[in-house]
Write a protein that holds these residues in place. Structure first.
Motif, mmCIF file in Angstrom:
data_model
loop_
_atom_site.group_PDB
_atom_site.id
_atom_site.type_symbol
_atom_site.label_atom_id
_atom_site.label_comp_id
_atom_site.label_asym_id
_atom_site.label_seq_id
_atom_site.Cartn_x
_atom_site.Cartn_y
_atom_site.Cartn_z
ATOM 1 N N GLY A 98 -3.832 8.650 8.690
ATOM 2 C CA GLY A 98 -4.897 7.986 9.436
ATOM 3 C C GLY A 98 -5.961 7.414 8.531
ATOM 4 O O GLY A 98 -6.416 6.276 8.714
ATOM 5 N N PHE A 99 -6.371 8.187 7.530
ATOM 6 C CA PHE A 99 -7.379 7.696 6.584
ATOM 7 C C PHE A 99 -6.852 6.479 5.811
ATOM 8 O O PHE A 99 -7.580 5.515 5.580
ATOM 9 N N SER A 100 -5.598 6.538 5.389
ATOM 10 C CA SER A 100 -5.043 5.446 4.584
ATOM 11 C C SER A 100 -4.911 4.161 5.382
ATOM 12 O O SER A 100 -5.005 3.063 4.823
ATOM 13 N N GLU A 101 -4.683 4.269 6.710
ATOM 14 C CA GLU A 101 -4.522 3.079 7.545
ATOM 15 C C GLU A 101 -5.854 2.534 8.046
ATOM 16 O O GLU A 101 -5.910 1.427 8.567
ATOM 17 N N ALA A 102 -6.944 3.311 7.926
ATOM 18 C CA ALA A 102 -8.235 2.866 8.452
ATOM 19 C C ALA A 102 -8.744 1.632 7.723
ATOM 20 O O ALA A 102 -9.393 0.771 8.329
ATOM 21 N N GLY A 103 -8.469 1.545 6.418
ATOM 22 C CA GLY A 103 -8.927 0.390 5.655
ATOM 23 C C GLY A 103 -8.324 -0.915 6.139
ATOM 24 O O GLY A 103 -9.039 -1.832 6.558
ATOM 25 N N PRO A 104 -6.985 -1.053 6.118
ATOM 26 C CA PRO A 104 -6.391 -2.326 6.530
ATOM 27 C C PRO A 104 -6.429 -2.587 8.031
ATOM 28 O O PRO A 104 -6.453 -3.744 8.457
ATOM 29 N N GLN A 127 0.812 -1.214 0.000
ATOM 30 C CA GLN A 127 0.000 0.000 0.000
ATOM 31 C C GLN A 127 0.846 1.265 0.000
ATOM 32 O O GLN A 127 0.386 2.334 -0.401
ATOM 33 N N TRP A 128 2.128 1.150 0.425
ATOM 34 C CA TRP A 128 2.975 2.342 0.505
ATOM 35 C C TRP A 128 3.350 2.881 -0.865
ATOM 36 O O TRP A 128 3.773 4.031 -0.978
ATOM 37 N N VAL A 129 3.185 2.091 -1.915
ATOM 38 C CA VAL A 129 3.383 2.623 -3.266
ATOM 39 C C VAL A 129 2.361 3.725 -3.542
ATOM 40 O O VAL A 129 2.658 4.726 -4.202
ATOM 41 N N ILE A 130 1.151 3.559 -3.018
ATOM 42 C CA ILE A 130 0.101 4.563 -3.165
ATOM 43 C C ILE A 130 0.182 5.601 -2.052
ATOM 44 O O ILE A 130 0.140 6.815 -2.296
ATOM 45 N N THR A 131 0.325 5.120 -0.813
ATOM 46 C CA THR A 131 0.261 6.010 0.348
ATOM 47 C C THR A 131 1.418 6.992 0.385
ATOM 48 O O THR A 131 1.238 8.151 0.792
ATOM 49 N N ALA A 132 2.609 6.576 -0.012
ATOM 50 C CA ALA A 132 3.761 7.487 0.017
ATOM 51 C C ALA A 132 3.512 8.706 -0.864
ATOM 52 O O ALA A 132 3.870 9.838 -0.505
ATOM 53 N N TYR A 133 2.868 8.491 -1.999
ATOM 54 C CA TYR A 133 2.550 9.602 -2.914
ATOM 55 C C TYR A 133 1.485 10.517 -2.312
ATOM 56 O O TYR A 133 1.637 11.744 -2.279
ATOM 57 N N THR A 134 0.387 9.913 -1.829
ATOM 58 C CA THR A 134 -0.720 10.729 -1.316
ATOM 59 C C THR A 134 -0.333 11.461 -0.036
ATOM 60 O O THR A 134 -0.781 12.591 0.189
#
Length: 484
Positions: free
Chosen positions: A218-224, A51-58
């Motif tokens: 926080g939003f990105s980690e709420a899913g997993p 997920q960090w491929v996406i999260t690092a950018y956002t």
């Protein structure tokens, strides 16, 4: 009297350069999505880290936008635009050549950081280049079409590059695009700088960027992890506290990072609120339909990308052929509210999809309505939120609007995904164990249907907000009388 934009013979070439750069930034938000499985296999990336491929950018993009906008105001918009382009190209080359996951994550974060400088400088350049109302409507029609349709186009481009070349070209493709835009920037862009030699609001940078990074994380980690996880609750609480402190500080800072006078005009504040609600309600459509096309209908990557193209086509038509033609003589709130109602109707149609649905009769009408609605909404939102802003604040205003869009997309994706997952689980429990592929697909589609209904509700709320807050005519400049 001849307007400033009409006096610039290179203004339409400048629009092409700005549009090219903006398209690159928007594409990169989704272009790697379809390539992610291939990159994961090639680099030996664990499932927990992908997920960090996406999260690092956002994270970098959303967290540093306010800083990027203020840099554009202080050093000059053209200079910030060039810095952003050059840095984005170098970060893309680094990511394409990555030999391990760590290098790829770092490259994506650098892409996001330079995009945070590039995006607000592009929008503020557009704002200061086009001042004639009719030309401004056309220019923002193009910009709104790219801002809304770029995500869908990114899925198609990512699928083509991954299937016919390899995943690395989803990053390498930015290098020639950025180089072309760099050459065009030197030839066609004029720098109407606002305020140079000012001081950067360092406490504002730390509080604002820190709060935004914490919220996006926080939003990105709420899913997993789930909403009750301390890795979710703690960043969200920290983000709220930091942003509250940021607002308090902006009232007192001599040279604030985000001048709060930008939001004093009701129409401008309404445009910001409409953008936030629109992105919360709309961006789930890309996530859910990607799973629906591939996991339920069995589409390969390229066909999945092609299936999204009606959204992009609808956005282009809505923004450039309808909204851009109507805005000079139509109240912006009428276009925004109509667009949100159309998009909500499209979500309702998508909520009726089943595991046996066919693309043309069942999926296509909803996608076209969503695309048209996005085009009708985004174009007047961009135009209304940036018109009348004092020249020295255009970078900050542009960054604030992009930040609202980014946070809305992150929040909407997480909230709607949580709603869909919960609804799918309840459907499985109510209909017995999901021990077959068909049962799993039916539960998944039911979850998507519930989420689409929620999206429709949010979009109707956005229509109501636009209708009640955005007035006819352009917003007033902060600290000045409204324009006639």
């Amino acid at each position: 009297m001849t307007s400033a934009s009409a006096a610039d013979p290179k203004r339409w070439w400048a629009l092409a350069v700005i549009a090219l750069a903006q398209l690159m930034v928007i594409l990169d938000g989704t272009i790697v999505n379809i390539a992610l499985p291939s990159a994961q296999r090639a680099l030996g990336m664990p499932d927990a880290d992908r997920q960090w491929v996406i999260t690092a950018y956002t994270l970098a993009f959303g967290g540093l936008l306010l800083l990027g906008g203020r840099i554009a105001d202080l050093v000059g918009r053209k200079r910030a635009f060039v810095i952003g382009l050059a840095g984005f190209a170098m970060a893309s080359a680094l990511g394409g050549a990555a030999a391990g996951p760590g290098t790829l994550f770092a490259a994506r974060a650098l892409q996001g950081a330079f995009a945070a400088v590039l995006a607000p400088s592009a929008l503020s350049l557009l704002t200061t280049t086009f001042t004639d109302p009719r030309e401004r409507a056309k220019a923002f029609g193009v910009y709104g079409a790219l801002a809304g349709g770029g995500s869908g186009a990114g899925l198609l481009v990512g699928g083509l590059l991954t299937e016919y070349l390899n995943w690395r070209w989803c990053l390498y493709v930015n290098v020639p695009v950025a180089l072309a835009a760099l050459i065009g920037a030197q030839v066609f862009l004029r720098d109407r700088s606002g305020r140079r030699g000012g001081h950067l609001d360092v406490p504002g940078v730390l509080l604002g960027s820190g709060g935004l990074v914490a919220l996006v994380y926080g939003f990105s980690e709420a899913g997993p992890r789930g909403w009750t996880s301390p890795w979710v609750a703690a960043p969200l609480m920290a983000g709220v506290l930091l942003l509250a402190a940021f607002v308090w500080w902006q009232h007192r800072a001599a040279g604030p990072l985000l001048p709060l006078r930008i939001f004093r005009d009701r129409s401008r504040a309404g445009a910001f609120a409409t953008m936030g609600l629109a992105t919360i309600g709309m961006f789930g459509v890309f996530l859910f339909l990607t799973y629906y096309f591939q996991a339920v209908l069995g589409y390969p990557p390229v066909r999945t990308g092609l299936a999204f193209m009606p959204v992009s086509v609808g956005i282009v038509i809505g923004a450039t052929q309808i909204a851009a033609r109507l805005l000079p003589r139509t109240a912006p709130h009428a276009l925004m509210a109509s667009g949100m109602v159309l998009a909500a109707a499209g979500m309702v149609l998508l909520s009726r999809l089943t595991v046996h649905a066919q693309y043309v009769p069942h999926v296509l009408p909803g996608l076209l309505l969503v695309g048209l609605g996005m085009g009708l909404t985004f174009m007047p939102v961009y135009a209304t939120a940036t018109v009348g802003v004092p020249t020295q604040d255009t970078g900050a205003a542009s960054a604030a609007l992009t930040t609202v869009q980014q946070i809305g997309a992150s929040l909407g994706t997480v909230l709607l995904n949580t709603i869909a997952t919960g609804a799918a689980g309840r459907h499985s429990r109510a209909h017995g164990p999901a021990d077959s592929g068909t049962a799993l697909a039916e539960a998944m589609v039911h979850g998507f249907s519930v989420a689409y209904w929620c999206s429709a509700g949010v979009l109707l709320l956005a229509a109501l907000v636009a209708a009640l807050t955005v007035r006819r005519g352009k917003p007033s400049q902060a600290g000045s009388k409204p324009s006639a």
